[in-house]
Enzyme design. Structure first.
Site, mmCIF file in Angstrom:
data_model
loop_
_atom_site.group_PDB
_atom_site.id
_atom_site.type_symbol
_atom_site.label_atom_id
_atom_site.label_comp_id
_atom_site.label_asym_id
_atom_site.label_seq_id
_atom_site.Cartn_x
_atom_site.Cartn_y
_atom_site.Cartn_z
ATOM 1 N N TYR A 42 0.824 -1.201 0.000
ATOM 2 C CA TYR A 42 0.000 0.000 0.000
ATOM 3 C C TYR A 42 0.859 1.252 0.000
ATOM 4 O O TYR A 42 1.929 1.290 0.609
ATOM 5 C CB TYR A 42 -0.880 -0.018 1.252
ATOM 6 C CG TYR A 42 -1.746 1.200 1.468
ATOM 7 C CD1 TYR A 42 -2.875 1.424 0.684
ATOM 8 C CD2 TYR A 42 -1.455 2.107 2.478
ATOM 9 C CE1 TYR A 42 -3.689 2.533 0.904
ATOM 10 C CE2 TYR A 42 -2.270 3.213 2.714
ATOM 11 C CZ TYR A 42 -3.381 3.423 1.922
ATOM 12 O OH TYR A 42 -4.183 4.501 2.137
ATOM 13 N N ASP A 57 -0.862 15.972 5.861
ATOM 14 C CA ASP A 57 -1.886 15.346 5.016
ATOM 15 C C ASP A 57 -3.122 16.239 4.980
ATOM 16 O O ASP A 57 -4.133 15.953 5.626
ATOM 17 C CB ASP A 57 -2.219 13.964 5.578
ATOM 18 C CG ASP A 57 -3.226 13.207 4.729
ATOM 19 O OD1 ASP A 57 -3.381 13.545 3.544
ATOM 20 O OD2 ASP A 57 -3.852 12.271 5.264
ATOM 21 N N ASP A 84 -3.624 5.283 -2.302
ATOM 22 C CA ASP A 84 -4.542 6.293 -1.789
ATOM 23 C C ASP A 84 -4.542 7.486 -2.744
ATOM 24 O O ASP A 84 -3.515 8.152 -2.911
ATOM 25 C CB ASP A 84 -4.038 6.702 -0.400
ATOM 26 C CG ASP A 84 -4.813 7.840 0.232
ATOM 27 O OD1 ASP A 84 -5.793 8.318 -0.360
ATOM 28 O OD2 ASP A 84 -4.414 8.260 1.343
ATOM 29 N N ASP A 86 -6.694 10.096 -2.429
ATOM 30 C CA ASP A 86 -7.423 11.181 -1.763
ATOM 31 C C ASP A 86 -8.821 11.354 -2.377
ATOM 32 O O ASP A 86 -9.589 10.418 -2.434
ATOM 33 C CB ASP A 86 -6.614 12.479 -1.823
ATOM 34 C CG ASP A 86 -5.390 12.442 -0.923
ATOM 35 O OD1 ASP A 86 -5.301 11.541 -0.067
ATOM 36 O OD2 ASP A 86 -4.507 13.305 -1.068
ATOM 37 N N HIS A 111 -8.080 3.768 -3.667
ATOM 38 C CA HIS A 111 -9.275 4.164 -2.923
ATOM 39 C C HIS A 111 -9.422 5.672 -2.979
ATOM 40 O O HIS A 111 -8.451 6.418 -2.913
ATOM 41 C CB HIS A 111 -9.294 3.625 -1.486
ATOM 42 C CG HIS A 111 -8.260 4.177 -0.558
ATOM 43 N ND1 HIS A 111 -8.326 5.451 -0.021
ATOM 44 C CD2 HIS A 111 -7.147 3.612 -0.037
ATOM 45 C CE1 HIS A 111 -7.312 5.638 0.790
ATOM 46 N NE2 HIS A 111 -6.571 4.550 0.783
ATOM 47 N N GLU A 113 -11.946 8.993 -1.580
ATOM 48 C CA GLU A 113 -12.783 9.308 -0.430
ATOM 49 C C GLU A 113 -13.815 10.391 -0.713
ATOM 50 O O GLU A 113 -13.715 11.111 -1.720
ATOM 51 C CB GLU A 113 -11.896 9.711 0.751
ATOM 52 C CG GLU A 113 -11.172 11.020 0.533
ATOM 53 C CD GLU A 113 -9.899 11.135 1.352
ATOM 54 O OE1 GLU A 113 -9.698 12.197 1.976
ATOM 55 O OE2 GLU A 113 -9.090 10.175 1.361
ATOM 56 N N CYS A 121 -6.590 14.315 7.435
ATOM 57 C CA CYS A 121 -6.364 12.917 7.810
ATOM 58 C C CYS A 121 -7.677 12.340 8.290
ATOM 59 O O CYS A 121 -8.446 12.996 9.010
ATOM 60 C CB CYS A 121 -5.302 12.839 8.905
ATOM 61 S SG CYS A 121 -5.214 11.223 9.718
ATOM 62 N N ARG A 156 -13.911 5.063 -0.291
ATOM 63 C CA ARG A 156 -13.739 5.303 1.146
ATOM 64 C C ARG A 156 -14.771 6.335 1.598
ATOM 65 O O ARG A 156 -14.962 7.353 0.920
ATOM 66 C CB ARG A 156 -12.326 5.816 1.426
ATOM 67 C CG ARG A 156 -12.126 6.325 2.844
ATOM 68 C CD ARG A 156 -10.695 6.737 3.090
ATOM 69 N NE ARG A 156 -10.613 7.942 3.906
ATOM 70 C CZ ARG A 156 -9.488 8.515 4.304
ATOM 71 N NH1 ARG A 156 -8.319 7.978 3.951
ATOM 72 N NH2 ARG A 156 -9.506 9.619 5.022
ATOM 73 N N GLU A 186 -13.926 4.509 6.962
ATOM 74 C CA GLU A 186 -12.807 5.062 7.729
ATOM 75 C C GLU A 186 -13.206 5.389 9.160
ATOM 76 O O GLU A 186 -14.352 5.741 9.450
ATOM 77 C CB GLU A 186 -12.282 6.328 7.020
ATOM 78 C CG GLU A 186 -11.140 7.056 7.725
ATOM 79 C CD GLU A 186 -9.867 6.249 7.874
ATOM 80 O OE1 GLU A 186 -9.912 5.168 8.490
ATOM 81 O OE2 GLU A 186 -8.811 6.716 7.400
ATOM 82 N N ASN A 208 -8.978 -0.075 8.434
ATOM 83 C CA ASN A 208 -7.727 0.677 8.494
ATOM 84 C C ASN A 208 -7.228 0.699 9.932
ATOM 85 O O ASN A 208 -7.776 1.401 10.784
ATOM 86 C CB ASN A 208 -7.939 2.101 7.983
ATOM 87 C CG ASN A 208 -6.647 2.887 7.947
ATOM 88 O OD1 ASN A 208 -5.561 2.331 7.950
ATOM 89 N ND2 ASN A 208 -6.756 4.204 7.891
#
Length: 294
Positions: A42, A57, A84, A86, A111, A113, A121, A156, A186, A208
């Protein structure tokens, strides 16, 4: 014909329950993970921001920042890589471009979100999320851009902390209906929540298990009993690496020598073993020998 990375990822999810996916912030750590026996790796967006850019982040990193690190990993590691992305880095056209570039980089899964573009984050307070409809449009844009059907698009949702579990489940179901292959709820706080999400969406879900966050560090047995398909350890390796580096810097500065921390280091020979250094050297020796014969 070589099996695609996406197909490898899907097969790994079926074969190992739950599938342990470990964060690998560099190509070298990906090699170590592969040789340790993991079946998938990952790349964390927050990890890229912190370790490659030295930034928090907060939606600061770009697609190019992430894909540079992703390409380095897929070039040297044979495992499927999940990345990831975002919020997809923009509107529908930007999301489509992101998907095409990730497939070209030999990434297996991404993924995306449902936070606003100025994201935080997933385990920080103050998160803002877009409407369910806007996230559905994001997913449709990603699915439409996918030219490799085995490539995995995971949705996500950060809505648990904002709207509660029922809304999170409602969103997750809508995301699956829009074409998401898997779901990443999440900042889950209780084991039973995973079962409720999994029963509703009827596709693989991810837990996660990030340290110092809202989610307890559940065991594999606990996750398995609550229908979790993928256990993600997104940041633990680089946190351990960073703590070791800081200890080295502080010790060297205070003591004027690194003698007292050498025992905590990976040795030169261990480094060479994971890199396959001697195989490279043997090829070089063979080339030199051929040159001398001429």
């Amino acid at each position: 014909m070589r099996e695609s990375r996406g197909a490898m990822f899907r097969r790994a999810v079926q074969e190992e329950s739950p599938l342990q996916v470990v964060g690998t912030i560099t190509a070298y750590t990906a090699r170590m993970a592969e040789q340790t026996g993991y079946k998938a790796v990952y790349l964390s967006g927050g990890g890229v921001a912190a370790n490659s850019l030295g930034m928090p982040d907060l939606g600061i990193s770009t697609m190019d920042d992430v894909i540079t690190d992703a390409q380095r990993i897929t070039d040297t590691c044979g495992l499927p890589l999940m990345v990831d992305i975002d919020t997809g880095w923009g509107g529908a056209f930007n999301i489509a471009r992101t998907i095409r570039h990730m497939i070209r980089a030999d990434v297996a899964a991404v993924h995306m979100e449902d936070q606003v573009s100025a994201k935080r984050c997933g385990h920080r307070p103050g998160k803002e999320i877009v409407s369910k409809e806007e996230m559905v449009d994001r997913i449709k844009a990603a699915v439409d851009a996918r030219h490799d059907e085995s490539f995995v698009i995971m949705a996500r949702t950060d809505s648990l902390a904002v709207e509660g579990l029922n809304a999170a489940i409602d969103r997750a179901c809508a995301y699956v209906e829009a074409g998401a292959d898997m779901i990443f709820p999440e900042a889950i706080t209780k084991l039973e929540m995973y079962s409720q999400v999994r029963d509703a969406v009827k596709v693989p879900i991810l837990a996660n298990l990030t340290e110092f966050g809202a989610t307890p560090l559940f065991t594999l047995d606990e996750l398995r009993a609550h229908k979790v398909d993928i256990a993600l350890y997104c940041c633990g390796a680089y946190r351990a690496m960073n703590a070791a580096a800081l200890n080295f810097y502080k010790t060297l500065r205070a003591e004027g020598t690194q003698k007292n921390v050498v025992s905590t280091m990976q040795s030169r020979m261990e480094l060479y073993d994971y890199l396959g250094y001697h195989e490279y050297e043997q090829k070089l020796d063979s080339l030199f020998a051929q040159g001398k014969e001429k």
